[in-house]
Every structure is written in C-alpha cells, then in structure tokens.
Scaffold this active site. Structure first.
Site, mmCIF file in Angstrom:
data_model
loop_
_atom_site.group_PDB
_atom_site.id
_atom_site.type_symbol
_atom_site.label_atom_id
_atom_site.label_comp_id
_atom_site.label_asym_id
_atom_site.label_seq_id
_atom_site.Cartn_x
_atom_site.Cartn_y
_atom_site.Cartn_z
ATOM 1 N N ARG A 94 -28.348 -7.630 30.165
ATOM 2 C CA ARG A 94 -27.586 -7.263 28.756
ATOM 3 C C ARG A 94 -26.310 -6.411 29.065
ATOM 4 O O ARG A 94 -25.562 -5.927 28.254
ATOM 5 C CB ARG A 94 -28.737 -6.302 27.879
ATOM 6 N N THR A 110 -42.548 -5.324 37.185
ATOM 7 C CA THR A 110 -42.653 -3.995 37.609
ATOM 8 C C THR A 110 -43.707 -3.752 38.681
ATOM 9 O O THR A 110 -43.622 -2.821 39.346
ATOM 10 C CB THR A 110 -42.588 -2.880 36.464
HETATM 11 C C1 UD1 Z 1 -40.700 -1.710 30.996
HETATM 12 C C2 UD1 Z 1 -42.196 -1.388 30.660
HETATM 13 C C3 UD1 Z 1 -42.315 -1.082 29.161
HETATM 14 C C4 UD1 Z 1 -41.592 0.251 28.911
HETATM 15 C C5 UD1 Z 1 -40.048 0.039 29.309
HETATM 16 C C6 UD1 Z 1 -39.217 1.466 29.392
HETATM 17 C C7 UD1 Z 1 -43.198 -3.018 32.005
HETATM 18 C C8 UD1 Z 1 -43.909 -4.213 32.164
HETATM 19 N N1 UD1 Z 1 -42.630 -2.711 30.966
HETATM 20 O O1 UD1 Z 1 -40.040 -2.725 30.193
HETATM 21 O O2 UD1 Z 1 -43.450 -0.843 28.830
HETATM 22 O O3 UD1 Z 1 -41.480 0.451 27.502
HETATM 23 O O4 UD1 Z 1 -39.862 -0.281 30.730
HETATM 24 O O5 UD1 Z 1 -37.973 1.304 29.654
HETATM 25 O O6 UD1 Z 1 -43.309 -2.174 33.033
HETATM 26 N N2 UD1 Z 1 -37.739 -3.675 37.843
HETATM 27 C C9 UD1 Z 1 -37.873 -4.099 39.072
HETATM 28 N N3 UD1 Z 1 -38.469 -5.251 39.596
HETATM 29 C C10 UD1 Z 1 -38.685 -5.942 38.703
HETATM 30 C C11 UD1 Z 1 -38.443 -5.781 37.069
HETATM 31 C C12 UD1 Z 1 -38.140 -4.347 36.804
HETATM 32 O O7 UD1 Z 1 -37.647 -3.080 39.968
HETATM 33 O O8 UD1 Z 1 -39.379 -7.222 38.977
HETATM 34 C C13 UD1 Z 1 -37.027 -2.313 37.396
HETATM 35 C C14 UD1 Z 1 -35.872 -2.501 36.471
HETATM 36 O O9 UD1 Z 1 -34.886 -2.491 37.494
HETATM 37 C C15 UD1 Z 1 -35.772 -1.226 35.887
HETATM 38 C C16 UD1 Z 1 -37.205 -1.156 35.468
HETATM 39 O O10 UD1 Z 1 -38.134 -1.736 36.689
HETATM 40 O O11 UD1 Z 1 -35.552 -0.233 36.531
HETATM 41 C C17 UD1 Z 1 -37.968 -1.435 34.060
HETATM 42 O O12 UD1 Z 1 -37.832 -2.893 33.985
HETATM 43 P P1 UD1 Z 1 -37.122 -3.555 32.904
HETATM 44 O O13 UD1 Z 1 -37.107 -5.177 33.180
HETATM 45 O O14 UD1 Z 1 -36.258 -2.604 32.526
HETATM 46 O O15 UD1 Z 1 -38.499 -3.374 31.918
HETATM 47 P P2 UD1 Z 1 -38.523 -3.223 30.452
HETATM 48 O O16 UD1 Z 1 -38.922 -4.593 29.818
HETATM 49 O O17 UD1 Z 1 -37.860 -2.625 29.864
#
Ligand code: UD1
Ligand code: CA
Length: 453
Positions: A13, A77
């Site tokens: 986004r 995550t």
């Molecule tokens: C995540 C949480 C959600 C929470 C929210 C808060 C999970 C499944 N969900 O959702 O419960 O309310 O954060 O902001 O954890 N990232 C990685 N590798 C990946 C995916 C993500 O390193 O494969 C990192 C992203 O860079 C980021 C963080 O993890 O810093 C969160 O990932 P994002 O995709 O933003 O998760 P949300 O869908 O927002």
C-alpha cells in the site's frame, strides 16, 4: 532476551519501489527506529528478518549487533520468525517486533517483558475505536485469551471485537521452537500466521497474558503513506513538547521539524517552520527566525539566525547575526560578533571576530581576519576550473563593493580595496589598491536616435 524484528514484507500500500521499512520517519528509516527500541531495552543481538527489496535493507542499516536473516519467499509472519529460530538462544524469551511499528516506547516493552516471566506468552494488545485491518483478540467469558483471529478469517462476531493484536509479543523460545513448525497455512491468506501460536499455547496450557501501551500511536503500524505522515506528526509533536519542557520557546509547536538531535541552552527561541537535521547545538539565548534549515551546526550563545537562512555544517560563535536569506555551507567557522547578511554565501571559510559581509557576497575557501568589512557584491574567485585556491584577508582590511578576489591572493592588514577592483595580485597592507579604468566624461555626446524618427 532474544529480539526478532519482522521486516520482510512488501508494503504494497506504500506503492513504492523502496522497501517499506526503509521509508523515513524523522529522517531515519522506520527500521532504524525499531532497532533503537530494541537497543533501548538492552538487546545485545538483534535478528532482523528481511526479504522484500533484497539486500537494500541490510545495506541501508549496517550494524555489528544485527543478524540479518533472509526470508524468501515471504510466507507469513510465522514463517518469518521460523527463519530466525536457529539464531535464538533457547534459554531466554524472544521479543518479536515489527519493522513497520516505529514509535513503540521502551517503558511499554519493559512492561510486556515483565508479563512474560516464567514461560508466559505475552501479547501487546490495544483497544481501537476502528479495529479494521487488525487481528482480533478472542477471549473467553472470564476474559482469558483464547486465540487471535485475522480480520480476513473472522466471522461477524469476531470482527465486532475492538481489542486488536499489535503484532508485538514475547514468547518462551523453547516453546516457540515447537509451535512454529506446527503452524499451517490453512487460512484466508494461505500464510503461516505467527498469531496462531496463541491457540497452540492455550491448547497445551501455556499461560497467555497481555499488556497495553499507554498511547495508541505506540502500536500504530505504517501501511500507507498517509499513516506514515500521521506518525511523523505525532513524533514531531512529542519532540516539540519535550523541547518546551526543557525551556525552549517555540512560536508554534506544530511547526517545527527535527530530523536528528537538537541540544538547546536556556532561553532559546525558535520561530515557525524551522527544520533541524543531524546534530544541532544552540547556545543560551539563541534566536532562530522563521523558515530556517539548520543541519549539523553549533550556534553559540546570543547569536541570531534571521529568517530564511540555510546553515549546513557551520560553527557560529557568540553574538553573531546571520541572515535573513544567508547560506552557510560546510566548513564555515564564524568567530564572535560576525555579521553575515542577506544573500551572502560562505563556504569553507574562517571569519574572525567583528567582521562583516552584509550584502550579496560569496566568500569561499577564505581566511578572514578581525574587523574586516566585505562590501556588497564581493566575490572570492576560488575556483579556476580545476583547483580551488585560498583567499586571505587580514585584520582591519576594507573590501570595496563589487570586488573580485582572484585566488590565491592576500589582502594585507588594514588594506583598502577600491570598489569594482578585480584583485589578481596581493594587496599590500595599509594602502589603497584599486583596479578600474579611469572615469571619463565626453561632453556634448548625443544619444543615437531611432532611424526614420
Ligand atoms: C499482522 C498480524 C495482525 C496484527 C497486525 C498488526 C499476523 C498474521 N497478523 O497483520 O494480527 O493485527 O500485524 O500490525 O501476524 N512480515 C514478514 N514476512 C512475511 C509477512 C510479514 O517479515 O512473510 C513482516 C512485515 O514486514 C511486517 C510484519 O511482518 O513488518 C507484519 O506483517 P503484515 O503483512 O503487515 O501483517 P498484517 O496483515 O498487518
Ligand atoms: Ca501491518
């Protein structure tokens, strides 16, 4: 205490080629703020999971205390933390931070860590008026946490919950090593959710508790440019509050920006729309006029920087006056009571006590003595197209207006240069030197008239 920072996500986004965690808040990458938070709780070694944007992320933030762990492809995550697992010490707990949640406070993290004693899984949660987008905290009738459900997997009743997961948690590392490989990707996004460890912990009887930040913005993530801009304003608002608490006068706390460190003496006053970058020191009683940009400078007591001035890596002595519309470039050193006026540019020059360049001048690569007066429109011609040369102007010299000093050249002590001089050789002390064609008057000269008139 192990620390893992999740920073592998793309940040769709943001609509940017730059990985999200490298976007800047207060002049520093988001990830740098999170690293600072980890260091503030005493972490000696920090695991950062990176992936999207490739090596840009580790290259941008080199540090001895960081272990960079690549996650490729990014499968969620839970999968991200699994990549870091081999680097974690199983005897201590693991704090998970998000690279896109930059304003989390040390006190809050310490409270969360305290909750995680004795093998408890501790979650940082927050009540939001608008919880959309976040994972929801599901509790039983007694208020005990049961699990986290992601919005995309939630039913209507779950979506109506306002307590959300911030993404920040502390987990017992030994159990994490059991839970993470047990995660599945059977969910709406086909990802391995870290949040599913909560259900696993509850199922095996591991205690789960929660802590809340004092302010909502501590847990606010950056997913869009609008959210980044909103957090920037929060950060700057806190900076302004802290400065005022320290006794700094601000014309408008909503119109100051700090991208670095600002150290102020007593009774400093800063007018509207000033930007400070790098490390800036302002001595007692310094006044900064409106719309100044000041980077890596020290400005001593009693000096005034007037409106619209731009100062970069300069040192300003006591009781100087600079601007309006002045530019001090790197290597400028002004001693006491120096006056630099409008449209004057100074670069890599040392100007001693009581000297003045009040209007429209360029002083570069120069050594200027005391009580020198540099007239309007004076230019040091320091560059011959290949090399830079120095200009020396000794004490009490007077440089007439519109003079060019073709360096290398020296103006002796007490010398006077006549207006309009192009100085190509040294000017001896205590004498008038002038290079100028003699003025002539042609009596009876007629202006040409237009043909056919
Ligand atoms: C995540 C949480 C959600 C929470 C929210 C808060 C999970 C499944 N969900 O959702 O419960 O309310 O954060 O902001 O954890 N990232 C990685 N590798 C990946 C995916 C993500 O390193 O494969 C990192 C992203 O860079 C980021 C963080 O993890 O810093 C969160 O990932 P994002 O995709 O933003 O998760 P949300 O869908 O927002
Ligand atoms: Ca997010």
């Amino acid at each position: 205490m192990n620390v893992v920072i999740l920073a592998a996500g793309q940040g769709k986004r943001m609509r940017s080629d730059l990985p999200k965690v490298l976007h800047r808040l207060a002049g520093r990458p988001l990830l740098d703020h999170v690293l600072a938070a980890a260091r503030a709780i005493g972490a000696k070694k920090i695991c950062v999971v990176y992936g999207h944007g490739g090596e840009q992320v580790p290259t941008a933030l080199p540090a001895d205390d960081v272990v960079w762990v690549k996650q490729s492809p990014q499968q969620g995550t839970g999968h991200a933390v699994l990549q870091a697992l081999p680097h974690l010490d199983p005897s201590g707990p693991t704090l998970v931070l998000c690279g896109d949640v930059p304003l989390i406070r040390t006190e809050t993290l310490n409270r969360l860590i305290a909750q995680a004693a004795d093998g408890t899984l501790a979650l940082l949660t927050v009540e939001l008026a608008d919880p959309s987008g976040y994972g929801r905290i599901v509790r039983n009738a007694d208020g005990a946490i049961l699990r986290i459900v992601e919005e995309k997997d939630a039913d209507d009743a779950e979506r109506a919950l306002h307590e959300v997961n911030t993404g920040i948690l502390v987990a017992p590392t030994g159990r994490l090593a059991r839970w993470l490989p047990a995660l599945t990707s059977r969910n709406a996004q086909g990802e391995y959710y870290l949040t599913d460890i909560v259900g696993l912990a509850v199922a095996e009887g591991t205690p789960v508790s929660s802590a809340q930040p004092e302010a909502e913005w501590e847990a606010a993530g950056v997913n869009s440019r609008a959210q980044l801009a909103a957090l920037e304003r929060i950060y700057q608002g806190r900076v302004a509050e802290r400065l005022m608490e320290q006794g700094v006068g601000l014309a408008d706390p909503a119109r100051i920006d700090l991208r670095g460190e600002l150290h102020c003496g007593r009774d400093v006053f800063i007018d509207i729309n000033c930007l400070f970058e790098g490390r800036v020191e302002l001595g007692d009683g310094v006044v900064i006029g409106a719309n100044c940009v000041i980077r890596d400078c020290s400005i001593a007591a009693g000096s005034r920087i007037h409106a619209y001035s731009h100062l970069d890596a300069a040192s300003v002595g006591q009781n100087c006056s600079v601007g309006p519309y002045a530019r001090l470039r790197p290597g400028t050193v002004l001693e006491r009571e120096v006056h630099i006026g409008n449209f004057v540019e100074v670069k890599n020059s040392h100007i001693a006590d009581y000297s003045k360049a009040n209007h429209l001048s360029y002083v570069g690569d120069s050594e200027v003595g005391r009580r020198v007066n540099i007239g309007a429109g004076t230019i040091t011609c320091n560059y011959d197209g290949v090399n830079k040369h120095r200009t020396v102007i000794e004490d009490d010299a007077f440089i007439g207006s519109d003079t060019q000093l073709v360096a290398p050249v020296t103006v002796g002590r007490g010398a006077t240069l006549g207006a309009g001089t192009t100085l190509t050789g040294n000017a001896p002390p205590e004498a008038l030197t002038v290079s100028r064609t003699k003025q002539v008057t042609i009596p009876g000269w007629k202006r040409p008239v237009k043909k056919g008139a």
